[in-house]
Design a protein around this motif. Structure first.
Motif, PDB file in Angstrom:
ATOM      1  N   ASN A 147      53.936  39.776  37.640  1.00  0.00           N
ATOM      2  CA  ASN A 147      53.601  41.102  38.138  1.00  0.00           C
ATOM      3  C   ASN A 147      52.101  41.324  37.919  1.00  0.00           C
ATOM      4  OD1 ASN A 147      53.849  43.727  39.099  1.00  0.00           O
ATOM      5  ND2 ASN A 147      54.440  44.551  37.111  1.00  0.00           N
ATOM      6  N   VAL A 148      51.381  41.604  38.996  1.00  0.00           N
ATOM      7  CA  VAL A 148      49.940  41.802  38.915  1.00  0.00           C
ATOM      8  C   VAL A 148      49.609  43.227  39.322  1.00  0.00           C
ATOM      9  CG1 VAL A 148      47.689  41.042  39.758  1.00  0.00           C
ATOM     10  CG2 VAL A 148      49.525  39.378  39.469  1.00  0.00           C
ATOM     11  N   LYS A 149      48.904  43.923  38.445  1.00  0.00           N
ATOM     12  CA  LYS A 149      48.427  45.279  38.744  1.00  0.00           C
ATOM     13  C   LYS A 149      46.907  45.241  38.747  1.00  0.00           C
ATOM     14  CE  LYS A 149      52.275  47.504  36.387  1.00  0.00           C
ATOM     15  NZ  LYS A 149      52.659  48.276  35.210  1.00  0.00           N
ATOM     16  N   ILE A 150      46.314  45.807  39.795  1.00  0.00           N
ATOM     17  CA  ILE A 150      44.857  45.834  39.896  1.00  0.00           C
ATOM     18  C   ILE A 150      44.392  47.282  39.938  1.00  0.00           C
ATOM     19  CG2 ILE A 150      42.849  45.186  41.276  1.00  0.00           C
ATOM     20  CD1 ILE A 150      44.537  42.919  42.464  1.00  0.00           C
ATOM     21  N   SER A 151      43.552  47.624  38.993  1.00  0.00           N
ATOM     22  CA  SER A 151      42.889  48.928  39.013  1.00  0.00           C
ATOM     23  C   SER A 151      41.476  48.660  39.529  1.00  0.00           C
ATOM     24  CB  SER A 151      42.857  49.522  37.602  1.00  0.00           C
ATOM     25  OG  SER A 151      42.073  50.690  37.590  1.00  0.00           O
ATOM     26  N   LEU A 152      41.310  48.809  40.841  1.00  0.00           N
ATOM     27  CA  LEU A 152      40.060  48.435  41.492  1.00  0.00           C
ATOM     28  C   LEU A 152      39.083  49.599  41.507  1.00  0.00           C
ATOM     29  CD1 LEU A 152      38.591  46.161  43.043  1.00  0.00           C
ATOM     30  CD2 LEU A 152      39.593  47.102  45.137  1.00  0.00           C
ATOM     31  N   LYS A 153      37.905  49.345  40.989  1.00  0.00           N
ATOM     32  CA  LYS A 153      36.817  50.325  41.013  1.00  0.00           C
ATOM     33  C   LYS A 153      35.665  49.675  41.765  1.00  0.00           C
ATOM     34  CE  LYS A 153      38.010  52.547  36.638  1.00  0.00           C
ATOM     35  NZ  LYS A 153      39.407  52.343  36.779  1.00  0.00           N
ATOM     36  N   LEU A 173      48.138  38.759  30.589  1.00  0.00           N
ATOM     37  CA  LEU A 173      46.715  38.430  30.651  1.00  0.00           C
ATOM     38  C   LEU A 173      45.970  39.605  31.276  1.00  0.00           C
ATOM     39  CD1 LEU A 173      46.914  34.821  32.132  1.00  0.00           C
ATOM     40  CD2 LEU A 173      46.569  35.448  29.748  1.00  0.00           C
ATOM     41  N   ILE A 174      44.797  39.889  30.747  1.00  0.00           N
ATOM     42  CA  ILE A 174      43.952  40.957  31.277  1.00  0.00           C
ATOM     43  C   ILE A 174      42.629  40.348  31.728  1.00  0.00           C
ATOM     44  CG2 ILE A 174      42.697  43.092  30.735  1.00  0.00           C
ATOM     45  CD1 ILE A 174      45.661  43.543  30.688  1.00  0.00           C
ATOM     46  N   THR A 175      42.150  40.781  32.884  1.00  0.00           N
ATOM     47  CA  THR A 175      40.818  40.427  33.355  1.00  0.00           C
ATOM     48  C   THR A 175      40.063  41.722  33.590  1.00  0.00           C
ATOM     49  OG1 THR A 175      41.550  38.380  34.408  1.00  0.00           O
ATOM     50  CG2 THR A 175      39.481  39.325  35.193  1.00  0.00           C
ATOM     51  N   GLU A 176      38.911  41.837  32.948  1.00  0.00           N
ATOM     52  CA  GLU A 176      38.037  42.995  33.152  1.00  0.00           C
ATOM     53  C   GLU A 176      36.795  42.505  33.881  1.00  0.00           C
ATOM     54  OE1 GLU A 176      37.156  44.827  29.386  1.00  0.00           O
ATOM     55  OE2 GLU A 176      39.275  44.983  28.844  1.00  0.00           O
ATOM     56  N   ILE A 177      36.467  43.145  34.999  1.00  0.00           N
ATOM     57  CA  ILE A 177      35.267  42.789  35.754  1.00  0.00           C
ATOM     58  C   ILE A 177      34.091  43.491  35.071  1.00  0.00           C
ATOM     59  CG2 ILE A 177      34.141  42.730  38.014  1.00  0.00           C
ATOM     60  CD1 ILE A 177      36.880  41.240  37.876  1.00  0.00           C
ATOM     61  N   LEU A 178      33.134  42.704  34.585  1.00  0.00           N
ATOM     62  CA  LEU A 178      32.018  43.233  33.791  1.00  0.00           C
ATOM     63  C   LEU A 178      30.791  43.592  34.621  1.00  0.00           C
ATOM     64  CD1 LEU A 178      32.194  40.650  30.851  1.00  0.00           C
ATOM     65  CD2 LEU A 178      33.250  42.921  30.958  1.00  0.00           C
ATOM     66  N   ASN A 200      28.070  37.826  43.125  1.00  0.00           N
ATOM     67  CA  ASN A 200      28.239  37.251  41.796  1.00  0.00           C
ATOM     68  C   ASN A 200      28.811  38.330  40.891  1.00  0.00           C
ATOM     69  OD1 ASN A 200      27.133  34.554  42.102  1.00  0.00           O
ATOM     70  ND2 ASN A 200      25.200  35.597  42.487  1.00  0.00           N
ATOM     71  N   GLN A 201      29.776  37.952  40.079  1.00  0.00           N
ATOM     72  CA  GLN A 201      30.329  38.882  39.104  1.00  0.00           C
ATOM     73  C   GLN A 201      30.686  38.125  37.842  1.00  0.00           C
ATOM     74  OE1 GLN A 201      33.859  40.492  41.038  1.00  0.00           O
ATOM     75  NE2 GLN A 201      35.179  39.096  39.920  1.00  0.00           N
ATOM     76  N   GLN A 202      30.714  38.849  36.742  1.00  0.00           N
ATOM     77  CA  GLN A 202      31.175  38.291  35.480  1.00  0.00           C
ATOM     78  C   GLN A 202      32.474  38.982  35.111  1.00  0.00           C
ATOM     79  OE1 GLN A 202      28.154  38.417  32.452  1.00  0.00           O
ATOM     80  NE2 GLN A 202      26.873  36.921  33.502  1.00  0.00           N
ATOM     81  N   SER A 203      33.385  38.213  34.539  1.00  0.00           N
ATOM     82  CA  SER A 203      34.698  38.728  34.164  1.00  0.00           C
ATOM     83  C   SER A 203      35.041  38.275  32.751  1.00  0.00           C
ATOM     84  CB  SER A 203      35.770  38.209  35.126  1.00  0.00           C
ATOM     85  OG  SER A 203      35.463  38.527  36.455  1.00  0.00           O
ATOM     86  N   PHE A 204      35.782  39.125  32.057  1.00  0.00           N
ATOM     87  CA  PHE A 204      36.269  38.823  30.715  1.00  0.00           C
ATOM     88  C   PHE A 204      37.787  38.686  30.801  1.00  0.00           C
ATOM     89  CE2 PHE A 204      37.526  40.622  26.405  1.00  0.00           C
ATOM     90  CZ  PHE A 204      37.309  39.433  25.734  1.00  0.00           C
ATOM     91  N   HIS A 205      38.314  37.527  30.415  1.00  0.00           N
ATOM     92  CA  HIS A 205      39.742  37.232  30.488  1.00  0.00           C
ATOM     93  C   HIS A 205      40.280  37.090  29.066  1.00  0.00           C
ATOM     94  CE1 HIS A 205      38.759  35.966  34.642  1.00  0.00           C
ATOM     95  NE2 HIS A 205      37.727  35.379  34.078  1.00  0.00           N
ATOM     96  N   TYR A 206      41.389  37.769  28.795  1.00  0.00           N
ATOM     97  CA  TYR A 206      41.980  37.645  27.464  1.00  0.00           C
ATOM     98  C   TYR A 206      43.486  37.891  27.512  1.00  0.00           C
ATOM     99  CZ  TYR A 206      41.715  42.781  27.368  1.00  0.00           C
ATOM    100  OH  TYR A 206      41.844  44.116  27.664  1.00  0.00           O
ATOM    101  N   GLY A 231      28.851  43.355  38.871  1.00  0.00           N
ATOM    102  CA  GLY A 231      29.083  43.228  40.306  1.00  0.00           C
ATOM    103  C   GLY A 231      29.659  44.501  40.900  1.00  0.00           C
ATOM    104  N   PRO A 232      29.954  44.476  42.195  1.00  0.00           N
ATOM    105  CA  PRO A 232      30.417  45.676  42.882  1.00  0.00           C
ATOM    106  C   PRO A 232      31.765  46.199  42.406  1.00  0.00           C
ATOM    107  CG  PRO A 232      30.250  43.810  44.415  1.00  0.00           C
ATOM    108  CD  PRO A 232      29.748  43.353  43.090  1.00  0.00           C
ATOM    109  N   ALA A 233      32.570  45.362  41.753  1.00  0.00           N
ATOM    110  CA  ALA A 233      33.876  45.789  41.236  1.00  0.00           C
ATOM    111  C   ALA A 233      33.840  46.026  39.725  1.00  0.00           C
ATOM    112  CB  ALA A 233      34.936  44.756  41.591  1.00  0.00           C
ATOM    113  N   LYS A 234      32.644  46.242  39.179  1.00  0.00           N
ATOM    114  CA  LYS A 234      32.480  46.476  37.739  1.00  0.00           C
ATOM    115  C   LYS A 234      33.414  47.595  37.280  1.00  0.00           C
ATOM    116  CE  LYS A 234      29.065  47.857  34.294  1.00  0.00           C
ATOM    117  NZ  LYS A 234      27.666  48.180  34.054  1.00  0.00           N
ATOM    118  N   GLY A 235      34.114  47.349  36.169  1.00  0.00           N
ATOM    119  CA  GLY A 235      35.053  48.340  35.635  1.00  0.00           C
ATOM    120  C   GLY A 235      36.481  48.149  36.117  1.00  0.00           C
ATOM    121  N   SER A 236      36.687  47.244  37.077  1.00  0.00           N
ATOM    122  CA  SER A 236      38.039  46.964  37.563  1.00  0.00           C
ATOM    123  C   SER A 236      38.804  46.172  36.510  1.00  0.00           C
ATOM    124  CB  SER A 236      37.987  46.162  38.860  1.00  0.00           C
ATOM    125  OG  SER A 236      37.346  46.897  39.881  1.00  0.00           O
ATOM    126  N   ILE A 237      40.116  46.368  36.494  1.00  0.00           N
ATOM    127  CA  ILE A 237      40.972  45.663  35.544  1.00  0.00           C
ATOM    128  C   ILE A 237      42.145  45.036  36.300  1.00  0.00           C
ATOM    129  CG2 ILE A 237      42.512  45.898  33.548  1.00  0.00           C
ATOM    130  CD1 ILE A 237      40.671  48.153  32.583  1.00  0.00           C
TER     131      ILE A 237
END
Length: 135
Positions: A89-95, A61-66, A48-54, A68-74
């Motif tokens: 074009n999709v860029k993922i900064s995975l943490k 569009l930006i999605t920030e993972i709030l 389960n994860q929560q995400s903020f989309h704006y 879960g295991p990928a918390k801090g990813s953008i």
């Protein structure tokens, strides 16, 4: 407004799945969702994860993972018009938390598949909407 209720829930590979997505909060700044992700290939795990989309701009569009295991990813999604349609074009900064680092290649592949499915679904809805407007 993006229709988060219409996101795809299965991929043809059947390896990974976006089981559920719920809108928790919606305001002028963006949308917070809770997603239930299911991995069923190598590991059998539900996350389960929560995400903020704006909207960063009218073309991004930006999605920030709030949580879960990928918390801090953008996830940064940019749209531009070219001669044959819309280029995305999709860029993922995975943490990832340490516990999930070993699964990073699979998780990156999973995010790409989910994002592709979401974008294809959005495209199909836009095409259908355009057809309805023209008729």
């Amino acid at each position: 407004h993006r229709d988060l209720h219409s996101f795809p829930t299965r991929r043809s590979s059947d390896l990974q799945q976006l089981k559920k997505i719920i809108i928790i909060e919606k305001n002028d700044k963006g949308i917070v969702t809770e997603e239930t992700l299911v991995f069923s290939s190598v590991i059998k795990k539900e996350i389960n994860q929560q995400s903020f989309h704006y909207e960063k701009s009218k073309d991004a569009l930006i999605t920030e993972i709030l949580t879960g295991p990928a918390k801090g990813s953008i996830i940064d999604t940019n749209f531009s018009i070219d001669k044959i349609g819309t280029k995305i074009n999709v860029k993922i900064s995975l943490k990832l938390s340490l516990k999930y680092k070993i699964l990073q290649p699979m998780i990156v592949k999973w995010y790409k598949m989910i994002l592709q499915g979401i974008l294809l679904k959005m495209n199909a809805k836009i095409i259908l909407s355009d057809r309805e407007l023209k008729s």
